[in-house]
Scaffold this motif. Sequence first.
Motif, PDB file in Angstrom:
ATOM      1  N   ALA A  45      17.561 -41.714  57.062  1.00 20.02           N
ATOM      2  CA  ALA A  45      18.906 -41.355  56.925  1.00 20.02           C
ATOM      3  C   ALA A  45      19.819 -42.705  56.458  1.00 20.02           C
ATOM      4  CB  ALA A  45      19.472 -40.821  58.179  1.00 20.02           C
ATOM      5  N   ARG A  46      19.653 -43.922  56.980  1.00 19.53           N
ATOM      6  CA  ARG A  46      20.449 -44.843  56.538  1.00 19.53           C
ATOM      7  C   ARG A  46      20.253 -45.156  54.909  1.00 19.53           C
ATOM      8  NH1 ARG A  46      23.005 -47.904  60.274  1.00 19.53           N
ATOM      9  NH2 ARG A  46      22.943 -49.780  58.903  1.00 19.53           N
ATOM     10  N   VAL A  47      19.048 -44.954  54.548  1.00 22.24           N
ATOM     11  CA  VAL A  47      18.913 -45.107  53.222  1.00 22.24           C
ATOM     12  C   VAL A  47      19.768 -43.912  52.256  1.00 22.24           C
ATOM     13  CG1 VAL A  47      17.118 -44.899  51.141  1.00 22.24           C
ATOM     14  CG2 VAL A  47      16.572 -46.143  53.522  1.00 22.24           C
ATOM     15  N   HIS A  52      21.358 -48.798  53.845  1.00 22.34           N
ATOM     16  CA  HIS A  52      20.261 -49.671  54.037  1.00 22.34           C
ATOM     17  C   HIS A  52      19.172 -49.648  52.767  1.00 22.34           C
ATOM     18  CE1 HIS A  52      16.968 -51.991  56.284  1.00 22.34           C
ATOM     19  NE2 HIS A  52      16.114 -50.978  55.762  1.00 22.34           N
ATOM     20  N   ARG A  53      19.105 -50.788  52.045  1.00 17.76           N
ATOM     21  CA  ARG A  53      18.438 -50.947  50.818  1.00 17.76           C
ATOM     22  C   ARG A  53      17.024 -50.645  51.188  1.00 17.76           C
ATOM     23  NH1 ARG A  53      20.634 -53.370  45.932  1.00 17.76           N
ATOM     24  NH2 ARG A  53      18.936 -53.598  44.543  1.00 17.76           N
ATOM     25  N   ARG A  70      25.552 -50.445  50.689  1.00 23.12           N
ATOM     26  CA  ARG A  70      26.639 -50.862  51.486  1.00 23.12           C
ATOM     27  C   ARG A  70      27.943 -50.903  50.794  1.00 23.12           C
ATOM     28  NH1 ARG A  70      24.838 -51.839  56.694  1.00 23.12           N
ATOM     29  NH2 ARG A  70      26.455 -53.165  57.134  1.00 23.12           N
ATOM     30  N   HIS A  71      28.604 -52.103  51.093  1.00 18.96           N
ATOM     31  CA  HIS A  71      29.777 -52.413  50.640  1.00 18.96           C
ATOM     32  C   HIS A  71      29.933 -52.789  49.083  1.00 18.96           C
ATOM     33  CE1 HIS A  71      28.278 -56.641  51.481  1.00 18.96           C
ATOM     34  NE2 HIS A  71      29.146 -56.608  50.663  1.00 18.96           N
ATOM     35  N   ARG A  72      28.556 -52.988  48.384  1.00 19.96           N
ATOM     36  CA  ARG A  72      28.670 -53.268  47.198  1.00 19.96           C
ATOM     37  C   ARG A  72      28.375 -51.948  46.423  1.00 19.96           C
ATOM     38  NH1 ARG A  72      25.408 -57.279  49.709  1.00 19.96           N
ATOM     39  NH2 ARG A  72      26.164 -59.470  49.208  1.00 19.96           N
ATOM     40  N   ALA A  73      28.176 -50.932  46.957  1.00 17.23           N
ATOM     41  CA  ALA A  73      27.897 -49.656  46.185  1.00 17.23           C
ATOM     42  C   ALA A  73      29.159 -49.249  45.653  1.00 17.23           C
ATOM     43  CB  ALA A  73      27.654 -48.581  47.022  1.00 17.23           C
ATOM     44  N   PRO A  74      29.468 -48.552  44.633  1.00 15.60           N
ATOM     45  CA  PRO A  74      30.749 -47.934  43.993  1.00 15.60           C
ATOM     46  C   PRO A  74      31.399 -47.249  45.057  1.00 15.60           C
ATOM     47  CG  PRO A  74      28.722 -47.743  42.150  1.00 15.60           C
ATOM     48  CD  PRO A  74      28.304 -48.210  43.885  1.00 15.60           C
ATOM     49  N   ARG A  75      32.751 -47.155  45.146  1.00 12.58           N
ATOM     50  CA  ARG A  75      33.430 -46.726  46.059  1.00 12.58           C
ATOM     51  C   ARG A  75      33.149 -45.033  45.857  1.00 12.58           C
ATOM     52  NH1 ARG A  75      39.798 -47.643  46.761  1.00 12.58           N
ATOM     53  NH2 ARG A  75      39.043 -49.416  47.884  1.00 12.58           N
ATOM     54  N   ALA A  76      33.191 -44.514  44.793  1.00 13.57           N
ATOM     55  CA  ALA A  76      32.973 -43.063  44.586  1.00 13.57           C
ATOM     56  C   ALA A  76      31.485 -42.747  45.445  1.00 13.57           C
ATOM     57  CB  ALA A  76      33.156 -42.646  42.892  1.00 13.57           C
ATOM     58  N   MET A  77      30.616 -43.447  45.207  1.00 10.98           N
ATOM     59  CA  MET A  77      29.316 -43.148  45.910  1.00 10.98           C
ATOM     60  C   MET A  77      29.631 -43.297  47.435  1.00 10.98           C
ATOM     61  SD  MET A  77      26.236 -44.643  43.629  1.00 10.98           S
ATOM     62  CE  MET A  77      25.709 -43.744  42.188  1.00 10.98           C
ATOM     63  N   CYS A 163      23.913 -36.633  59.796  1.00 18.25           N
ATOM     64  CA  CYS A 163      24.227 -36.553  61.114  1.00 18.25           C
ATOM     65  C   CYS A 163      22.738 -37.183  61.690  1.00 18.25           C
ATOM     66  CB  CYS A 163      24.154 -35.008  61.682  1.00 18.25           C
ATOM     67  SG  CYS A 163      25.839 -34.588  61.015  1.00 18.25           S
ATOM     68  N   ASP A 164      22.867 -38.212  62.231  1.00 21.81           N
ATOM     69  CA  ASP A 164      21.491 -38.976  62.997  1.00 21.81           C
ATOM     70  C   ASP A 164      21.648 -38.650  64.283  1.00 21.81           C
ATOM     71  OD1 ASP A 164      19.420 -40.425  63.536  1.00 21.81           O
ATOM     72  OD2 ASP A 164      20.273 -42.434  62.855  1.00 21.81           O
ATOM     73  N   GLU A 165      21.138 -37.653  64.869  1.00 22.86           N
ATOM     74  CA  GLU A 165      20.972 -37.405  66.281  1.00 22.86           C
ATOM     75  C   GLU A 165      22.281 -37.352  66.813  1.00 22.86           C
ATOM     76  OE1 GLU A 165      17.685 -38.523  68.380  1.00 22.86           O
ATOM     77  OE2 GLU A 165      16.832 -39.797  66.877  1.00 22.86           O
ATOM     78  N   MET A 166      23.361 -36.605  66.246  1.00 20.91           N
ATOM     79  CA  MET A 166      24.415 -36.565  66.477  1.00 20.91           C
ATOM     80  C   MET A 166      24.887 -36.135  67.902  1.00 20.91           C
ATOM     81  SD  MET A 166      27.689 -34.557  64.486  1.00 20.91           S
ATOM     82  CE  MET A 166      27.029 -32.755  65.044  1.00 20.91           C
ATOM     83  N   THR A 167      23.946 -34.900  68.240  1.00 18.75           N
ATOM     84  CA  THR A 167      24.010 -34.373  69.469  1.00 18.75           C
ATOM     85  C   THR A 167      23.050 -34.844  70.584  1.00 18.75           C
ATOM     86  OG1 THR A 167      22.549 -32.847  68.910  1.00 18.75           O
ATOM     87  CG2 THR A 167      24.909 -32.256  68.374  1.00 18.75           C
ATOM     88  N   ALA A 168      22.314 -35.831  70.373  1.00 20.90           N
ATOM     89  CA  ALA A 168      21.302 -36.283  71.503  1.00 20.90           C
ATOM     90  C   ALA A 168      22.015 -36.638  72.846  1.00 20.90           C
ATOM     91  CB  ALA A 168      20.425 -37.321  70.754  1.00 20.90           C
TER      92      ALA A 168
END
Length: 226
Positions: A45-47, A52-53, A70-77, A163-168
């Motif tokens: 999910a982080r990838v 997460h690279r 992360r912060h190096r990715a284009p803002r639009a992405m 949503c990474d286990e948002m309701t757990a």
Amino acid sequence: MLELRSITAGYDRRTPVVHDVSLTIAQGEAVGLLGPSGCGKSTLARVAALLHRPESGTLLLDGEPVHRWRHRAPRAMRTAFGVIFQQPRLSADPRLRLTDLIAEPLRATGRRAEAPDRVPELAATVGLTPDLLSRRPHEVSDGQLQRACLARALVLRPRWLICDEMTAMLDASTAAALVTAVEDYRASTGAGLLAVGHDHMLLNRWCDRTVRWESLNSSGALTATA
């Protein structure tokens, strides 16, 4: 379209958590990712959210390969994704009042002027009463804080929700309210969804299809199959 092709990822190159996993989510589609603790769901999910690279493999967003993370990715992405984590207290700055927590992405992207309208609108959407917005994380419950984190994830109007286990960690009524808020957002925007969880009944109800982690490969990591 969000495409993960042959993703291998982890935190130690010698023992990847995820090995050679492929998953495709169409725009507007809701996909559930179901599996046991420790199998690599959160890492994948982080990838997918550009947080997460991976060690190898390709992530494509609308056919365009992602080369920076992360912060190096284009803002639009970066701003195409809204992410909600399992533990709100680990993802919320304890110094911020909830109103500032929700507006945080607006400030970070130079859209601070939108906050006076967007924050009350989203607070109402997720079920936060106005009196809670002036409180800090330690002054509200886990459920109230997770509502604020969901509002923060929606504030930039993302095209994809992770949503990474948002309701757990939530009671049934709060979990239902947050799922409803996500469903309403998707219905009004056509956003795609990747929902990670252990509750197959919830994922089956919430999602168009569910992907299970079923087969072990030689590295010891789990491979996703639809």
